[in-house]
Scaffold this active site. Structure first.
Site: not given
Ligand code: MN
Length: 737
Positions: A89-90
């Site tokens: 996600e990051d």
């Protein structure tokens, strides 16, 4: 802030070692190497990131992995997935990279933990979409949700450093979905902590008050418990089994709930704590030992027959097993005693993962959870539900209080508490539900909305003429019945739409109206319907008749048709405008800022200055200001956190705000007069309405009045409570009946 890179690095390694130490007993050969690999990748990927608190980001995945091991009892696969859960996600790392290294299973779990990127349509809910996505993976592998719960728990534990609107959003989501989910999976310790943290971040004053009172009463409570268990202990020693006696106060949140529901102060909550007797017994003798101990306890103390709960013979749907009784202590106080074995206790605290450990011995309860998973899968397969509808249905599946009933042949069925005969019919079969006209409960004829009780035996009566109707949705409570009825109604609707479509075409022809898209657009506006679908539906249902169509033909619109777009208020834009006024923060100041955006105080919770509040951007009515404790707040924040705007009161005090008070007391002549005198003469407060009821010498009244702020309100409550005969004055949350 000065960061010492060396110190930080040492701390990271120390935390990593602690994780390994805790995991050690469950590791197989080669596991440590894989975990190290995952840790190295995660550390490298997050190396330039920090959490809001300023800590290195890697602390977070390390903590989540530690919770998985220590508090949920998960193994290597989960540790790896937890360490990597935020990587896709990051950071730049992609799922396929992780799949290559760790294999498909771990990649799937991480995928389930990764939020959907992208933009969502206005009015839909990104939070709901993400939740649904996560559950898709859950139905393949329960560990997704367990790791997600660990993630959520750590985020709640570290919520302090987040901005206020984020605190509210995350807390509400937690109480709305994650705490019930933890409960459903039997993770009692985590559920309790999540609930307490929710309260801490939404109503700190109340949280603090209860926590302090629990602390203050500790010494006297311990003394009492010691005396209480003394005689029982002597008898237990004679049984020749190991045992442990625990006593813990109830959670802050559950005490808060009791105070709120029963409208009583802390001091009047009578079951502040429970005494738990945990026995070490051979598996085959669990039940007989538990009842033997029950017999010992009730030899000394008289039990309340209404409060005996036997979850050993029929465990709860989440696997909970225990024997509960409430007995009268020598000082006249009721005490709840919970009797269970070590195995039962572990399952009660750690839930689903502990089930795996006892899998062979515990076939029936495993299958209860299995059944629940099957229901979730069924829900997920229904394609036509919007994400919001889905989350709503799913929540319906989480609630845990149950009622046990029987079919005519004696088969046991478990339904949510409050279920009706119609719920039971749908539980047996959709066709039985759809045709249900009544039931015989214990041989007695009852209507379909009859509420079932434990032990009822039910025979369903059907008729081929019966048809599902909207009304049914008002009293069924099981998600299964609800969704089946909705399906049946939709099917009905589709049929009506088809009929309506043909009918409309024929009638337009008859009236010599050309059926082009412009005409449809005009009809849509004229009949005030949202879509062609609705138009056809109403024609099919007969609420738009031939005469209506004739009138439409003769109607000449005075101005070109206006299309009314939904008023869309953009949170970011508002924040920017507020900032543009030269202030430091992007917080809406109530009392000012009317020039930036229109806002109103919500009617459901009637906030006044001093209350903790937030602004919520509605679709049609601008911004509404709600109290963080508003009964509607949780749902709004949990599903639409992106529409929340920080808000606080200005210090100006000239304005008066409407709020409500509930007054309870013993009836006497002249009391109402005295109460209203205090309000309007002594305190010069304006009342907007006043209503009183008297029932057998007890009166209760509701007063709506204008006050300046919470301090003003408290003073008023104080004064009113001094009026002779008045027992209690409380502010009420909601005007909704
Ligand atoms: Mn995370």
């Amino acid at each position: 802030m000065v960061i010492d890179a060396e110190v930080e690095k040492k701390e990271i390694i120390a935390r990593y070692r602690r994780l390994l130490r805790k995991a050690k007993p469950i590791l197989n050969e080669g596991d440590a190497r894989l975990i190290k690999r995952a840790f190295t990748i995660a550390m490298e990927a997050h190396k330039d990131m920090r959490r809001k608190s300023g800590e290195p980001y890697i602390f977070h995945p390390l903590s989540v992995a530690e919770i998985c091991v220590e508090e949920i009892g998960l193994g290597t696969t989960s540790i790896i997935a937890a360490l990597l859960h935020d990587v896709v996600e990051d950071t730049d790392i992609q799922l396929k990279d992780l799949e290559r290294i760790f294999g498909n299973k771990i990649a799937r779990i991480i995928d389930g933990l990764t939020k959907i990127r992208g933009v969502f349509e206005y009015g839909t809910s990104a939070q709901a979409e993400n939740f649904r996505k996560m559950l898709f993976t859950l139905s393949e592998d329960v560990r997704v949700i367990l790791i997600k719960l660990a993630d959520r728990l750590h985020n709640m534990r570290t919520l302090d450093s987040m901005p206020r609107n984020k605190q509210l959003r995350v807390s509400s989501e937690t109480i709305y979905l994650y705490a019930p989910l933890a409960h459903r999976l039997g993770l009692n310790a985590i559920k309790t902590e999540l609930e307490d943290l929710y309260l801490r971040f939404t109503d700190y004053a109340v949280y603090r008050e209860i926590a302090d009172k629990i602390d203050d009463t500790r010494a006297s409570r311990n003394k009492f418990i010691k005396q209480f268990v003394q005689p029982v202990k002597e008898e237990l020693d004679k049984l020749n089994i190991e045992y442990e006696i625990k006593s813990r106060p109830k959670s802050i949140f559950s005490i808060y709930n009791k105070m709120r529901k029963q409208n009583i102060p802390f001091e009047e909550v009578y079951d502040l704590f429970a005494v738990r007797l945990i026995l070490e017994t051979p598996l085959e003798q669990e039940k007989s030992y538990c009842w033997q101990v029950y017999s010992i306890v009730t030899d000394y103390y008289t039990p309340n027959p209404d409060r005996l709960r036997d979850w050993i013979s029929t465990p709860k749907g989440n696997g909970y097993e225990s024997l509960h009784t409430t007995v009268m202590a020598k000082n006249g106080q009721w005490v709840e005693v919970q009797i269970r074995t070590r195995r039962m206790d572990e399952i009660a605290e750690k839930g689903y993962a502990a089930h795996w450990k006892y899998k062979d011995t515990n076939a029936t309860h495993e299958s209860n959870l299995e059944k629940w998973l099957v229901r979730v899968r069924e829900l997920l397969e229904k394609q036509d539900l919007s994400a919001l509808e889905f989350v709503d249905d799913f929540r319906g599946n989480l609630f845990n209080e149950e009622v046990f009933v029987f079919t005519p042949k004696g088969e046991l069925k478990t339904l949510p508490n409050g279920a009706t005969a119609l719920d039971f019919a749908f539980d047996i079969h959709t066709d039985i539900g759809a045709k249900c006209i009544g039931a015989k409960v214990n041989q007695k004829l009852v209507p379909i909305n009859h509420t079932l009780k434990n032990g009822d035996q039910i025979e369903i009566l059907t008729s081929s003429k019966q048809k599902a109707n909207e009304d049914w949705l008002r009293f069924v409570i099981s998600p299964k019945a609800k969704s089946k009825i909705k399906e049946l109604l939709k099917e009905d609707k589709r049929n009506l739409v088809e009929e309506g479509k043909e009918l409309l075409a024929r009638k337009l022809k008859q009236l010599k109206i050309d059926a082009n898209s412009q005409v449809f657009e005009q009809m849509r506006a004229y009949f005030n319907v949202n879509s062609q679908f609705d138009l056809h539906y109403r024609v099919g249902k007969g609420t738009i008749t031939l005469n209506d169509l004739k009138r439409f033909k003769d109607f000449k619109p005075s101005s070109p048709l206006k299309t009314r777009p939904l008023e869309q208020v953009d949170v970011k834009a508002i924040e920017q405008e507020i900032k543009a006024k030269g202030r430091q923060e992007d917080t809406l100041l109530i009392g000012e800022d009317m020039d930036v955006v229109e806002y109103k105080l919500a009617k459901c919770c009637t906030p006044i200055p001093g209350d903790d509040v937030f602004g919520f951007v509605t679709v049609n009515e601008g911004i509404k200001i709600h109290r963080t404790t508003c009964p509607n707040a949780t749902e709004l924040l949990a599903n639409h956190g992106n529409r929340v705007i920080k808000a606080k009161w200005t210090s100006q005090h000239e304005v008066a705000f409407l709020t409500g008070l509930k007054v309870i007391g013993t009836d006497r002549v002249g009391l109402i007069n005295d109460v209203s005198k205090v309000i309007s003469e002594e305190l010069k407060v304006n009342m907007s309405s006043l209503s009183f009821k008297t029932d057998q010498g007890i009166f209760s009244g509701e007063i709506m009045l204008y006050v300046n702020d919470t301090r003003h309100l408290e003073m008023l409550i104080d004064k009113l409570e001094k009026v002779e005969g008045v027992v209690k004055v409380t502010r009420f949350d909601s005007r909704a009946a």
